[in-house]
Design a protein around this motif. Structure first.
Motif, mmCIF file in Angstrom:
data_model
loop_
_atom_site.group_PDB
_atom_site.id
_atom_site.type_symbol
_atom_site.label_atom_id
_atom_site.label_comp_id
_atom_site.label_asym_id
_atom_site.label_seq_id
_atom_site.Cartn_x
_atom_site.Cartn_y
_atom_site.Cartn_z
ATOM 1 N N ALA A 166 1.010 -1.197 0.059
ATOM 2 C CA ALA A 166 -0.078 0.048 -0.088
ATOM 3 C C ALA A 166 0.970 1.169 0.019
ATOM 4 C CB ALA A 166 -1.004 0.146 1.289
ATOM 5 N N ALA A 167 1.747 1.254 1.001
ATOM 6 C CA ALA A 167 2.844 2.490 0.935
ATOM 7 C C ALA A 167 3.415 2.682 -0.161
ATOM 8 C CB ALA A 167 3.729 2.293 2.251
ATOM 9 N N LEU A 168 3.977 1.395 -0.983
ATOM 10 C CA LEU A 168 4.632 1.660 -2.322
ATOM 11 C C LEU A 168 3.706 2.368 -3.246
ATOM 12 C CD1 LEU A 168 7.149 1.358 -3.750
ATOM 13 C CD2 LEU A 168 6.598 -1.104 -4.054
ATOM 14 N N ALA A 169 2.675 1.724 -3.243
ATOM 15 C CA ALA A 169 1.765 2.165 -4.412
ATOM 16 C C ALA A 169 1.253 3.728 -4.161
ATOM 17 C CB ALA A 169 0.222 1.382 -4.483
ATOM 18 N N LEU A 170 1.077 4.068 -2.980
ATOM 19 C CA LEU A 170 1.005 5.428 -2.652
ATOM 20 C C LEU A 170 1.979 6.360 -2.909
ATOM 21 C CD1 LEU A 170 -1.303 5.266 0.588
ATOM 22 C CD2 LEU A 170 -1.834 5.805 -1.781
ATOM 23 N N PHE A 171 3.311 5.809 -2.511
ATOM 24 C CA PHE A 171 4.361 6.742 -2.831
ATOM 25 C C PHE A 171 4.381 7.244 -4.320
ATOM 26 C CE2 PHE A 171 6.545 5.210 1.294
ATOM 27 C CZ PHE A 171 6.220 6.410 1.864
ATOM 28 N N LEU A 172 4.325 6.048 -5.316
ATOM 29 C CA LEU A 172 4.532 5.926 -6.679
ATOM 30 C C LEU A 172 3.465 6.976 -7.128
ATOM 31 C CD1 LEU A 172 5.613 2.435 -7.348
ATOM 32 C CD2 LEU A 172 7.121 4.548 -7.186
ATOM 33 N N SER A 173 2.112 6.723 -6.615
ATOM 34 C CA SER A 173 1.177 7.651 -7.395
ATOM 35 C C SER A 173 0.853 8.839 -6.764
ATOM 36 C CB SER A 173 -0.348 6.676 -7.174
ATOM 37 O OG SER A 173 -0.636 6.695 -5.566
ATOM 38 N N ASP A 174 1.096 9.178 -5.497
ATOM 39 C CA ASP A 174 0.944 10.466 -4.657
ATOM 40 C C ASP A 174 2.381 11.327 -4.472
ATOM 41 O OD1 ASP A 174 -1.658 9.552 -5.206
ATOM 42 O OD2 ASP A 174 -2.079 9.529 -2.855
ATOM 43 N N GLY A 175 3.202 10.800 -4.623
ATOM 44 C CA GLY A 175 4.422 11.574 -4.198
ATOM 45 C C GLY A 175 4.604 11.358 -2.773
ATOM 46 N N ILE A 176 5.854 11.425 -2.481
ATOM 47 C CA ILE A 176 6.447 11.130 -0.978
ATOM 48 C C ILE A 176 5.679 12.045 0.097
ATOM 49 C CG2 ILE A 176 8.324 10.989 0.509
ATOM 50 C CD1 ILE A 176 10.023 10.183 -1.507
ATOM 51 N N ASP A 177 5.656 13.434 -0.147
ATOM 52 C CA ASP A 177 5.058 13.813 1.084
ATOM 53 C C ASP A 177 3.463 13.939 1.054
ATOM 54 O OD1 ASP A 177 7.789 15.903 -0.111
ATOM 55 O OD2 ASP A 177 6.081 15.879 -1.303
ATOM 56 N N ARG A 178 2.896 13.571 0.242
ATOM 57 C CA ARG A 178 1.353 13.415 0.306
ATOM 58 C C ARG A 178 1.249 12.106 0.840
ATOM 59 N NH1 ARG A 178 1.856 17.324 -3.603
ATOM 60 N NH2 ARG A 178 2.155 15.592 -5.424
ATOM 61 N N THR A 199 0.523 9.993 4.107
ATOM 62 C CA THR A 199 0.465 9.756 5.564
ATOM 63 C C THR A 199 0.374 8.264 6.059
ATOM 64 O OG1 THR A 199 -1.893 10.041 5.744
ATOM 65 C CG2 THR A 199 -0.601 12.143 5.573
ATOM 66 N N VAL A 200 0.508 8.261 7.253
ATOM 67 C CA VAL A 200 0.284 6.719 7.744
ATOM 68 C C VAL A 200 -1.186 6.375 7.662
ATOM 69 C CG1 VAL A 200 0.222 5.452 10.005
ATOM 70 C CG2 VAL A 200 2.275 7.007 9.415
ATOM 71 N N SER A 201 -2.159 7.407 7.630
ATOM 72 C CA SER A 201 -3.562 7.138 7.766
ATOM 73 C C SER A 201 -3.659 6.684 6.400
ATOM 74 C CB SER A 201 -4.258 8.471 7.960
ATOM 75 O OG SER A 201 -4.609 8.710 9.490
ATOM 76 N N SER A 202 -3.340 7.158 5.268
ATOM 77 C CA SER A 202 -3.594 6.839 4.013
ATOM 78 C C SER A 202 -3.134 5.420 3.694
ATOM 79 C CB SER A 202 -3.019 8.018 3.018
ATOM 80 O OG SER A 202 -1.699 7.991 2.954
ATOM 81 N N ILE A 203 -1.975 5.139 4.169
ATOM 82 C CA ILE A 203 -1.348 4.078 4.052
ATOM 83 C C ILE A 203 -2.476 2.710 4.669
ATOM 84 C CG2 ILE A 203 0.509 2.224 4.550
ATOM 85 C CD1 ILE A 203 2.440 4.724 4.527
ATOM 86 N N ALA A 204 -2.627 3.015 5.802
ATOM 87 C CA ALA A 204 -3.510 2.128 6.635
ATOM 88 C C ALA A 204 -5.009 1.964 6.042
ATOM 89 C CB ALA A 204 -3.689 2.402 8.126
ATOM 90 N N ALA A 205 -5.531 3.134 5.227
ATOM 91 C CA ALA A 205 -6.482 2.932 4.613
ATOM 92 C C ALA A 205 -6.545 2.140 3.160
ATOM 93 C CB ALA A 205 -7.188 4.450 4.192
ATOM 94 N N LYS A 206 -5.508 2.500 2.564
ATOM 95 C CA LYS A 206 -5.226 1.683 1.306
ATOM 96 C C LYS A 206 -5.041 0.360 1.704
ATOM 97 C CE LYS A 206 -3.498 1.796 -3.002
ATOM 98 N NZ LYS A 206 -3.821 2.642 -4.379
ATOM 99 N N ALA A 207 -4.307 0.013 2.947
ATOM 100 C CA ALA A 207 -4.134 -1.373 3.203
ATOM 101 C C ALA A 207 -5.123 -2.252 3.833
ATOM 102 C CB ALA A 207 -3.155 -1.468 4.337
ATOM 103 N N GLY A 208 -6.267 -1.290 4.049
ATOM 104 C CA GLY A 208 -7.780 -1.832 4.586
ATOM 105 C C GLY A 208 -7.613 -2.154 6.133
#
Lengths: 229, 229, 229, 229
Positions: free
Chosen positions: C28-40, C42-51
């Motif tokens: 989830a983190a990897l996918a978000l880093f690649l799609s949204d950029g590193i600074d955008r 958050t731990v919250s978004s990672i958790a959400a994406k990981a369900g």
DNA sequence: TATGAATGAGGCTTCATTCAT
DNA sequence: AATGAATGAAGCCTCATTCAT
């Protein structure tokens, strides 16, 4: 099974607590707005008054403005509610009941009504909360249909002047708006009999636009002269 | 002697320039308030629009608020002026002329009237300009004597309802206040016939409180019932 | 006995689930880093994406940085793996195989390689994860012995220029590093033939430092002059 | 006349002081970035280091990012300058001079070059400074024409491999980019002879892409084998 | 006298991490 | 074991006002 129940209960419990805290924030904000004035209220002070951390406020509201708009929506809802009751009464035969209900609900807590007026001034053009503000306007307009048909009927019955129906309720809105401001105007507030005054204004509001009262301003002098005789 | 004259002239000249610049500042501020909205106007932008340096503004006004208050005073003065004329006419026999003049002067430039309303909201409780604000209120009250006697006479003549005189003019103030706000309310401004509407409201304002129109709200149901019959 | 077995199985099962979830977080983190950029991210978004819940993330990683470092380690491992294979091939006679393998593995997913570069920039000097970062460096250095002996042999055979062996592989590292950045540089990315370009660079990387190519920069003028004649 | 002169002088003086302070801010920011790391530098700390108030920074730069971008632009300008000199020399006959100049300028202050690399990573996608970033890219591309014609000539003379000209200078860019990173990589920086290493890499950069060095990666094994004999 | 650079208090918002349930 | 509400430090930016030139 027991665990399931308790789990579900726990969730419900949490939600209730959460909502209670939300209300706490709103109440704190409201109290501060009324006591300190709009610009002197900060998110920090709201949090402090609500007894929570500053960050917690942002779990409930995306921006400071959302708190303000929420206060407005809550208030508008109560007005709408009471107006609807008034309209119902009007339809049942008491022709002035709608206007009366409207005035009384807005003048019931004039300091709150005025706060909401002022909040709206601050929020117009705020890009966040533009949607919620639209909601507010929608809410206001939502009563128009009922008002229109009610008023149309009163016009048909000869009670009200035969002008476009919205002239009547917009006049009411305007007078109520001004009456609230009047309560707090430094120019006039040295008068102590404002309750009687408000009753008078309510009376004006209830009967304004009644047939036979409206005359083209240009003919007023003549009319008055003749009325004098 | 010549040098004395030219020196005196120079001083007078300077004063004129100084006053012109002061007016320039006020005009600039007013234009910006109307075009950009109150919170988006800074002292810097006013100075820029007036074509002078920021520091110079403070040679004319001690604080930013003093500029705002000055705009309010100038406006109130013009209103008061026109109201006084209306009162004079009323005394001369045209019973509704005062109210009519008042409404028309406030609705002549509703955007300006509204601006002043909003400025007042911002400035209430501002410790600087408290004095000038009091001046504003004084100015508003300055016509009260004339209004009172005028209205008392109209009451005696049976034109107006027999209530304390200030009920009448405060109702007018309130309605005008609200009417102005109505012109710009996002909830209603989709209506295009606002000119006609304003005429209607002016008519209401002019005749409101006329004898036979006011009824105690408590008796409205009865009245309506009888009217229905 | 049955209960023991099932208990052991249950534990193993749990562990598997636990590890799966850990992978889910990383993905989830990897996918978000690649799609949204590193600074955008958050731990919250990672958790959400990981369900999963945010708190759960902290059962797997002590800090947010540990997630980042884990992504880096996983990636470096795959690079190291492929480099080791290349080194083996080189030892078997294909002199450029190691460099080729290295470039191809880093350029296989340039966006990922770049992400890891950028993550490293963020994490350098992060007190937490200092240890894991050291692991990363160790991993990179882990092939040095093989690389050194391989290169030494190539030098002895006269294939490569006779300079300290690490000059050769550090040049490769640098070129690969820059090539990846090149893929995404706004200054150059309007070129559409990047695949061919990357092949060219890979070719350069594979042959750079080959004997007869390196000349002391100071002698370049002469060389060129003679070459010109 | 004297007063005119002194007034003009005063203004010039003021501008000079203003620009000096601007440079002071940039210097302070640069020093802090290099010593503390990009994320640990705040506007407050920059102001403190520059010995001025926080608000003053915003007289010179619209946002914090504008300071960063300014550092980048200043640096890129110096690189461009030196590259242009190198290109001129190349045209004058020293075929590798451009590449040499480029590498030497970027490796002259590797810590600064690296900072600029990292700043760019932070600023990509920053909505403010998007324009200035485009300027930066434009600056970089501005040399392309000269580079292209220079390289085309070298290709014609048989010095460089016959591939699209930009392959050559983009390879250089990439290698320089990576070389700078190499200077500070925790994985490799335990080596102390980095100066010699950088000379080696510069040599590689200067000669890379020279005719007879590039071979299709697929044929490398064969080549090497034959080279062995 | 006019100027505008300098100031810094104070506001809003973000987010990694904690911890009670 | 999993959750997610609560926290508060920390950062960026605005702007009315001052004051040296």
């Amino acid at each position: 099974m027991n665990s399931k129940t308790s789990s579900a209960e726990r969730i419900r419990e949490k939600k209730k607590v959460f909502l209670l805290r939300e209300q706490k924030i709103i109440d704190a904000a409201l109290a501060l707005f009324l006591s300190d004035g709009i610009d002197r209220v900060t998110v920090s002070s709201i949090a402090a008054k609500a007894g929570i951390g500053k960050g917690t406020v942002y779990k409930h509201f995306l921006t400071k403005n959302e708190i303000l708009v929420r206060i407005m929506l809550d208030y508008e809802e109560s007005i709408t509610q009471r107006l609807a009751e008034g309209i119902a009464k009007s339809e049942a035969g008491e022709s002035g009941a709608a206007a009366k209900a409207y005035f009384e609900s807005r003048l019931a807590r004039p300091e709150l009504d005025r706060l909401v007026q002022h909040l709206e001034i601050r929020l117009i053009d705020a890009p966040d909360v533009a949607d919620q503000l639209e909601q507010l306007h929608t809410m206001r307009r939502s009563n128009e249909d009922s008002l229109n048909s009610m008023i149309t009927r009163l016009i048909d019955r000869g009670v009200l002047e035969d002008v476009p129906p919205h002239y009547h309720y917009l006049s009411c809105w305007a007078l109520a708006q001004g009456a609230v401001e009047l309560c707090f105007s430094r120019s006039w507030n040295y008068r102590l009999d404002s309750e009687e005054l408000m009753k008078f204004i309510t009376g004006v509001g209830v009967t304004m636009g009644n047939r036979g009262q409206y005359r083209d301003p240009k003919t007023i002098a003549d009319h008055t002269a003749s009325g004098k005789k």
